[in-house]
Design an enzyme around this catalytic site. Structure first.
Site, PDB file in Angstrom:
ATOM      1  CB  SER A 148      83.592  76.493   5.518  1.00 40.56           C
ATOM      2  OG  SER A 148      82.517  76.736   4.647  1.00 40.56           O
ATOM      3  NE  ARG A 173      83.705  69.938 -18.841  1.00 49.26           N
ATOM      4  CZ  ARG A 173      83.842  70.865 -17.888  1.00 49.26           C
ATOM      5  NH1 ARG A 173      83.919  70.513 -16.628  1.00 49.26           N
ATOM      6  NH2 ARG A 173      83.917  72.131 -18.185  1.00 49.26           N
ATOM      7  CG  MET A 182      84.123  75.702  -7.309  1.00 52.08           C
ATOM      8  SD  MET A 182      82.360  75.986  -6.973  1.00 52.08           S
ATOM      9  CE  MET A 182      82.082  77.397  -8.042  1.00 52.08           C
ATOM     10  NE  ARG A 183      87.169  71.329 -13.913  1.00 53.87           N
ATOM     11  CZ  ARG A 183      87.445  72.099 -14.964  1.00 53.87           C
ATOM     12  NH1 ARG A 183      87.527  73.407 -14.817  1.00 53.87           N
ATOM     13  NH2 ARG A 183      87.605  71.564 -16.157  1.00 53.87           N
ATOM     14  CG  LEU A 197      81.884  65.896 -11.272  1.00 50.94           C
ATOM     15  CD1 LEU A 197      81.336  65.439  -9.932  1.00 50.94           C
ATOM     16  CD2 LEU A 197      83.324  65.411 -11.465  1.00 50.94           C
ATOM     17  CG  HIS A 246      73.287  74.892  -6.001  1.00 52.37           C
ATOM     18  ND1 HIS A 246      74.352  75.230  -6.817  1.00 52.37           N
ATOM     19  CD2 HIS A 246      72.288  75.751  -6.309  1.00 52.37           C
ATOM     20  CE1 HIS A 246      73.996  76.246  -7.590  1.00 52.37           C
ATOM     21  NE2 HIS A 246      72.756  76.573  -7.313  1.00 52.37           N
ATOM     22  CB  THR A 303      71.886  63.234 -12.184  1.00 50.92           C
ATOM     23  OG1 THR A 303      71.444  64.575 -12.424  1.00 50.92           O
ATOM     24  CG2 THR A 303      71.006  62.576 -11.126  1.00 50.92           C
ATOM     25  CG  LEU A 312      75.349  72.733 -13.426  1.00 48.27           C
ATOM     26  CD1 LEU A 312      76.597  72.265 -12.696  1.00 48.27           C
ATOM     27  CD2 LEU A 312      75.638  73.957 -14.264  1.00 48.27           C
ATOM     28  CG  ASP A 313      74.092  73.027  -9.532  1.00 53.32           C
ATOM     29  OD1 ASP A 313      74.835  72.326  -8.819  1.00 53.32           O
ATOM     30  OD2 ASP A 313      74.451  74.124 -10.008  1.00 53.32           O
TER      31      ASP A 313
HETATM   32  C1  GRF Z   1      79.336  76.960  -0.681  1.00 57.15           C
HETATM   33  O1  GRF Z   1      78.520  78.114  -0.676  1.00 57.15           O
HETATM   34  C2  GRF Z   1      78.722  75.878  -1.506  1.00 57.15           C
HETATM   35  O2  GRF Z   1      77.330  75.809  -1.425  1.00 57.15           O
HETATM   36  C3  GRF Z   1      79.115  76.326  -2.898  1.00 57.15           C
HETATM   37  O3  GRF Z   1      80.426  76.798  -2.760  1.00 57.15           O
HETATM   38  C4  GRF Z   1      80.637  77.239  -1.416  1.00 57.15           C
HETATM   39  C5  GRF Z   1      81.781  76.445  -0.864  1.00 57.15           C
HETATM   40  O4  GRF Z   1      82.209  76.896   0.384  1.00 57.15           O
HETATM   41  N1  GRF Z   1      78.940  75.258  -3.847  1.00 57.15           N
HETATM   42  P1  GRF Z   1      83.235  76.014   1.245  1.00 57.15           P
HETATM   43  O5  GRF Z   1      84.399  75.677   0.327  1.00 57.15           O
HETATM   44  O6  GRF Z   1      82.502  74.787   1.690  1.00 57.15           O
HETATM   45  O7  GRF Z   1      83.645  76.889   2.370  1.00 57.15           O
END
Ligand code: GRF
Length: 220
Positions: free
Chosen positions: A17, A69, A94-95, A97, A113, A145, A148-149
């Site tokens: 989204s 990785r 969701m990986r 890097l 995030h 960077t 992580l986050d």
């Molecule tokens: C979002 O809440 C984003 O902040 C998090 O994962 C979700 C991804 O949602 N990292 P979408 O795939 O953009 O709908």
């Protein structure tokens, strides 16, 4: 960065989204960029179908097909570089890097995030905010960077927590803010108003505050 419009590559792992919000803003001319490609580390996810429906080229670099990785990051980098990006946006990617991916693109990768960083890096941010009794949640767009986050925040939005919130209801309220937040942050970077420099992040020629800029819904 090369001449406008900037080339944006978006990395996803799922629903997409945020990717769609960015792509639609590029198409509407609200971000001075074009989405060159959407790349997923998971095959057949909803975000790939959304991108295809928008006429955006898609690619899959399946992390399960790589022994390490580092090997995955090298293949992902090659795929991304093939699209000659000025900017890379992680959107629900969701990986974690490694430097192999981040270093060559440092200062050109953004992530969104769903928390007010530096609070709650990693997963499960909404449940953690509720368990801590927080009164507000939010979302942050930051430069990526190796931490992580942990890269420098660019833009944050505050979102109220309601007494009867569940992780799901809070996630939905935050997500509705993520879309305009990410559009505004990418717009500022693509327009050159927010810039990564070796000495720190700059906004309109002055150092950016350490916690980033505050987004309230109106363009900066
Ligand atoms: C979002 O809440 C984003 O902040 C998090 O994962 C979700 C991804 O949602 N990292 P979408 O795939 O953009 O709908």
């Amino acid at each position: 960065m090369s001449a406008s419009p900037r080339r944006l590559v978006i990395l996803i792992s799922g629903r997409g989204s945020n990717m769609q919000a960015l792509a639609e803003a590029c198409r509407a001319g609200r971000i001075p960029a074009q989405v060159a490609a959407v790349v997923s580390n998971r095959p057949d996810v909803e975000g790939l179908h959304r991108a295809a429906a928008l006429g955006i080229p898609t690619a899959v670099v399946d992390h399960t097909a790589f022994p390490s990785r580092e090997a995955f990051d090298a293949a992902l980098l090659e795929e991304v570089q093939n699209h000659e990006p000025d900017l890379v946006a992680l959107a629900g990617f969701m990986r974690i890097l490694t430097a192999a991916f981040v270093s060559p693109l440092l200062g050109r990768i953004l992530n969104i995030h769903p928390s007010l960083l530096p609070k709650y890096p990693g997963l499960d941010t909404h449940r953690r905010a509720l368990e801590a009794g927080d009164r507000e949640a939010g979302a942050t767009v930051h430069f990526v960077t190796e931490a992580l986050d942990g890269g420098p925040p660019i833009l944050r939005v505050r979102v109220p927590i309601h007494p009867d919130d569940t992780p799901e209801s809070l996630a939905a309220r935050v997500l509705a803010w993520e879309h305009p937040l990410y559009v505004e942050a990418v717009r500022l970077v693509a327009a050159g108003r927010v810039r990564w420099t070796p000495g720190g992040v700059m906004f309109d020629g002055a150092p950016l505050p350490r916690e980033g800029l505050e987004f309230t819904g109106t363009p900066l």
